[in-house]
Design a protein around this motif. Structure first.
Motif, mmCIF file in Angstrom:
data_model
loop_
_atom_site.group_PDB
_atom_site.id
_atom_site.type_symbol
_atom_site.label_atom_id
_atom_site.label_comp_id
_atom_site.label_asym_id
_atom_site.label_seq_id
_atom_site.Cartn_x
_atom_site.Cartn_y
_atom_site.Cartn_z
ATOM 1 N N PRO A 10 66.817 77.117 65.304
ATOM 2 C CA PRO A 10 67.828 75.930 65.310
ATOM 3 C C PRO A 10 68.112 75.213 66.796
ATOM 4 N N VAL A 11 68.220 73.891 66.737
ATOM 5 C CA VAL A 11 68.577 73.342 67.938
ATOM 6 C C VAL A 11 70.169 73.169 68.059
ATOM 7 N N ASP A 12 70.888 74.165 68.330
ATOM 8 C CA ASP A 12 72.516 74.259 68.228
ATOM 9 C C ASP A 12 72.944 74.094 69.684
ATOM 10 N N GLU A 13 74.184 74.185 69.683
ATOM 11 C CA GLU A 13 74.784 73.936 71.053
ATOM 12 C C GLU A 13 74.299 74.809 72.414
ATOM 13 N N ALA A 14 73.956 76.058 71.850
ATOM 14 C CA ALA A 14 73.463 76.996 72.739
ATOM 15 C C ALA A 14 71.971 76.497 73.456
ATOM 16 N N ALA A 15 71.174 76.315 72.407
ATOM 17 C CA ALA A 15 69.859 75.805 72.645
ATOM 18 C C ALA A 15 69.648 74.596 73.482
ATOM 19 N N LEU A 16 70.840 73.530 73.076
ATOM 20 C CA LEU A 16 70.877 72.219 73.865
ATOM 21 C C LEU A 16 71.532 72.561 75.391
ATOM 22 N N ALA A 17 72.275 73.527 75.447
ATOM 23 C CA ALA A 17 72.716 73.966 76.772
ATOM 24 C C ALA A 17 71.703 74.618 77.728
ATOM 25 N N ARG A 18 70.527 75.218 76.937
ATOM 26 C CA ARG A 18 69.744 75.690 77.979
ATOM 27 C C ARG A 18 68.680 75.072 78.138
ATOM 28 N N ILE A 19 68.596 74.033 77.374
ATOM 29 C CA ILE A 19 67.601 72.757 77.676
ATOM 30 C C ILE A 19 67.915 72.029 78.745
ATOM 31 N N HIS A 20 69.259 71.693 78.600
ATOM 32 C CA HIS A 20 69.938 70.712 79.665
ATOM 33 C C HIS A 20 69.847 71.863 81.003
ATOM 34 N N GLU A 21 70.083 72.815 80.880
ATOM 35 C CA GLU A 21 69.962 73.683 82.305
ATOM 36 C C GLU A 21 68.326 73.524 82.762
ATOM 37 N N MET A 22 67.608 73.587 81.922
ATOM 38 C CA MET A 22 66.104 73.539 82.176
ATOM 39 C C MET A 22 65.813 72.286 83.124
ATOM 40 N N ALA A 23 66.406 71.223 82.285
ATOM 41 C CA ALA A 23 66.006 69.996 82.812
ATOM 42 C C ALA A 23 66.740 69.874 84.220
ATOM 43 N N GLU A 24 67.727 70.180 84.381
ATOM 44 C CA GLU A 24 68.388 70.232 85.595
ATOM 45 C C GLU A 24 67.997 70.868 86.640
ATOM 46 N N THR A 25 67.413 72.144 86.345
ATOM 47 C CA THR A 25 66.906 72.940 87.452
ATOM 48 C C THR A 25 65.397 72.762 87.574
ATOM 49 N N PHE A 26 64.566 72.371 86.547
ATOM 50 C CA PHE A 26 63.218 72.365 86.660
ATOM 51 C C PHE A 26 62.287 71.105 86.518
ATOM 52 N N LEU A 27 62.905 70.486 85.244
ATOM 53 C CA LEU A 27 62.064 69.200 84.846
ATOM 54 C C LEU A 27 62.426 67.989 85.722
ATOM 55 N N ALA A 28 63.927 68.057 86.559
ATOM 56 C CA ALA A 28 64.015 66.779 86.965
ATOM 57 C C ALA A 28 64.440 67.093 88.357
ATOM 58 N N ASN A 29 64.398 66.489 89.482
ATOM 59 C CA ASN A 29 65.004 66.515 90.758
ATOM 60 C C ASN A 29 66.322 65.609 90.800
ATOM 61 N N THR A 30 67.362 66.407 90.463
ATOM 62 C CA THR A 30 68.629 65.770 90.457
ATOM 63 C C THR A 30 69.209 64.909 91.426
ATOM 64 N N VAL A 31 68.530 65.130 92.759
ATOM 65 C CA VAL A 31 69.035 64.387 93.919
ATOM 66 C C VAL A 31 68.405 62.814 93.729
ATOM 67 N N ILE A 32 67.314 62.689 93.092
ATOM 68 C CA ILE A 32 66.803 61.376 93.058
ATOM 69 C C ILE A 32 66.720 61.018 91.480
ATOM 70 N N GLU A 33 66.503 61.691 90.448
ATOM 71 C CA GLU A 33 66.350 61.498 89.078
ATOM 72 C C GLU A 33 67.439 61.770 88.490
ATOM 73 N N ASP A 34 67.642 60.889 87.141
ATOM 74 C CA ASP A 34 68.591 61.221 86.067
ATOM 75 C C ASP A 34 67.725 61.607 84.837
ATOM 76 N N PHE A 35 68.410 62.470 83.870
ATOM 77 C CA PHE A 35 67.569 62.981 82.656
ATOM 78 C C PHE A 35 68.527 62.801 81.685
ATOM 79 N N VAL A 36 67.910 62.293 80.337
ATOM 80 C CA VAL A 36 68.521 62.635 79.029
ATOM 81 C C VAL A 36 67.776 63.398 78.202
#
Length: 81
Positions: free
Chosen positions: A50-76
């Motif tokens: 299931p995609v619950d709050e914990a899974a979404l939090a983990r995916i958000h962390e993944m996006a913030e640390t690996f998928l996006a360069n948050t210095v120059i990129e935003d993500f949704v």
């Protein structure tokens, strides 16, 4: 399995040379009326369980640390049905 999409785009204040190149090429190819182009990345994640709050939090962390360069990129992060 559920699908979660992470869209990554350059922040508005960051120059997008690839988007500008596409925008300049469009009229030469017969596509008029496009004022601006911004290029981004799309990641489609197939999530086990299931995609619950914990899974979404983990995916958000993944996006913030690996998928996006948050210095120059935003993500949704979005869950697709």
């Amino acid at each position: 399995m559920a699908r979660v999409v992470v869209d990554v785009m350059l922040k508005p204040e960051i120059l997008d040379p690839q988007g500008q190149a596409v925008q300049r090429a469009l009229p030469r190819l017969g596509f008029e009326g496009i004022a601006d182009v911004r290029q981004g990345k799309r990641f489609e994640l197939e999530v086990e369980g299931p995609v619950d709050e914990a899974a979404l939090a983990r995916i958000h962390e993944m996006a913030e640390t690996f998928l996006a360069n948050t210095v120059i990129e935003d993500f949704v992060v979005k869950v697709e049905s």
